[in-house]
Design an enzyme around this catalytic site. Structure first.
Site, mmCIF file in Angstrom:
data_model
loop_
_atom_site.group_PDB
_atom_site.id
_atom_site.type_symbol
_atom_site.label_atom_id
_atom_site.label_comp_id
_atom_site.label_asym_id
_atom_site.label_seq_id
_atom_site.Cartn_x
_atom_site.Cartn_y
_atom_site.Cartn_z
ATOM 1 N N GLU A 50 0.822 -1.213 0.000
ATOM 2 C CA GLU A 50 0.000 0.000 0.000
ATOM 3 C C GLU A 50 0.853 1.258 0.000
ATOM 4 O O GLU A 50 0.534 2.236 -0.666
ATOM 5 C CB GLU A 50 -0.964 0.002 1.193
ATOM 6 C CG GLU A 50 -2.072 -1.050 1.092
ATOM 7 C CD GLU A 50 -2.895 -0.913 -0.182
ATOM 8 O OE1 GLU A 50 -2.950 0.189 -0.751
ATOM 9 O OE2 GLU A 50 -3.477 -1.917 -0.613
ATOM 10 N N TYR A 133 -7.063 6.518 3.266
ATOM 11 C CA TYR A 133 -7.102 5.410 2.317
ATOM 12 C C TYR A 133 -6.275 4.217 2.790
ATOM 13 O O TYR A 133 -6.759 3.077 2.830
ATOM 14 C CB TYR A 133 -6.620 5.833 0.919
ATOM 15 C CG TYR A 133 -6.260 4.599 0.134
ATOM 16 C CD1 TYR A 133 -7.263 3.766 -0.362
ATOM 17 C CD2 TYR A 133 -4.934 4.185 0.000
ATOM 18 C CE1 TYR A 133 -6.954 2.574 -1.005
ATOM 19 C CE2 TYR A 133 -4.612 3.002 -0.640
ATOM 20 C CZ TYR A 133 -5.627 2.204 -1.144
ATOM 21 O OH TYR A 133 -5.317 1.027 -1.741
ATOM 22 N N ASP A 151 -10.226 5.032 -2.723
ATOM 23 C CA ASP A 151 -9.059 5.496 -3.468
ATOM 24 C C ASP A 151 -9.521 6.140 -4.771
ATOM 25 O O ASP A 151 -10.710 6.264 -5.024
ATOM 26 C CB ASP A 151 -8.105 4.324 -3.759
ATOM 27 C CG ASP A 151 -8.574 3.523 -4.941
ATOM 28 O OD1 ASP A 151 -9.809 3.340 -5.071
ATOM 29 O OD2 ASP A 151 -7.745 3.078 -5.744
#
Length: 309
Positions: A50, A133, A151
């Site tokens: 991520e 996010y 996102d």
DNA sequence: AAGGCGTGGTC
DNA sequence: TGACCAAGCCT
């Protein structure tokens, strides 16, 4: 009068339950086999992915992600290495401050969470480099929690399907969050799959440019498509990269990354030739800002290196 | 709360 | 070719 007696109307948002069900069916057949999606991938592996995927395409992340986890398979392993090594391993992924933040996040995980990546949204959100996010993504993808994963892909999909707008607003609004909440399935496992599926649809089909609507499972109920895919008039002004401070910072950091030890200021300056628009002042500015960010450290009065810890 | 922050691929 | 875009975050 019961809702189901009303026929669908152009311009009316489609039933979220139908949107979710169709997207999940599509995902079951179209999902990419990405390493951080495999069942044996650790929460740490998900978290690293991520960080790397923030503003960076999947294809460029695959290699560095594997190398990173080979070297640092746990948060504790990374936390035990100098910060400069994280910056060096980050390579040319871009936005190297992410490497610093990931390193600090690993230290916080060791210090405050027993070396385990937290599953709680608030605890994740408190880590360096983890915003709304990323916190939701890690909670959802690494731990199977129910979370609103919003996102750029999901925002674009929902803007088009539910609001009839080709592009989402510049910044996340409360209305978008409410819309995303309205689509989030109750069951945690299904919610996590929806998060991945809606992102994948945005990445592969409902793309920013040249969307493949003919391949979209939502084409017949998408508000934007039914309205004739009106084009947006607003385009955010993008600054060209050539000659910017960003490019100068990148050039300076690249030299330090590839050097074994400290580099003299005079040698570092050759990374930014005088013929460029910004000149010498720009070099000094870049070096100062890199030091302020903690990406470089002064060694004595005339040398620079990546940070030691 | 706009603007800064890397890098490379695409059309 | 240059402008746009890519699983954002921070101040």
């Amino acid at each position: 009068m019961p809702e189901h007696l009303h026929p669908p109307t152009i311009g009316t948002a489609p039933d979220p339950a139908v949107v979710v069900a169709r997207t999940l069916d599509w995902y079951a057949g179209q999902a990419r086999d990405l390493p951080w999606r495999r069942p044996d991938c650790s929460p740490w592996g998900v978290m690293v992915s991520e960080f790397m995927l923030q503003q960076t395409p999947v294809t460029r992340v695959l290699g560095p992600w594997q190398a990173w986890l080979d070297r640092w398979p746990t948060p504790a392993a990374l936390a035990a290495s100098p910060a400069g090594e994280a910056v060096r391993m980050w390579g040319r992924l871009g936005y190297p401050r992410r490497a610093l933040r990931l390193h600090r996040a690993a230290q916080a995980i060791v210090d405050d969470h027993g070396g385990q990546v937290p599953a709680d949204l608030e605890e994740l959100r408190a880590l360096p480099g983890v915003g709304d996010y990323t916190a939701a993504a890690v909670a959802s993808f690494a731990h199977g929690r129910r979370a609103v994963v919003l996102d750029t892909n999901v925002r674009r999909v929902l803007s088009r399907v539910a609001a009839g707008e080709g592009q989402p607003p510049a910044h996340v609004r409360a209305s978008e969050r409410a819309r995303a909440e309205a689509h989030l399935p109750r069951a945690a496992g299904r919610a996590a799959r929806w998060a991945a599926a809606s992102m994948e649809l945005g990445a592969l089909v409902c793309t920013a440019r040249n969307p493949r609507c003919e391949a979209c499972p939502l084409v017949d109920l998408c508000t934007w498509n039914l309205a004739g895919r009106p084009e947006e008039t607003y385009r955010p002004r993008t600054q060209s990269y050539e000659g910017t401070d960003r490019q100068c910072r990148g050039a300076v950091l690249a030299v330090l990354r590839d050097a074994a030890g400290p580099v003299a200021t005079t040698e570092l300056r050759t990374a930014w030739p005088e013929h460029r628009a910004g000149g010498a002042d720009q070099f000094e500015r870049a070096l100062t800002s890199l030091a302020a960010d903690g990406l470089v450290t002064a060694i004595g009065a005339e040398h620079w290196a990546l940070p030691g810890d």
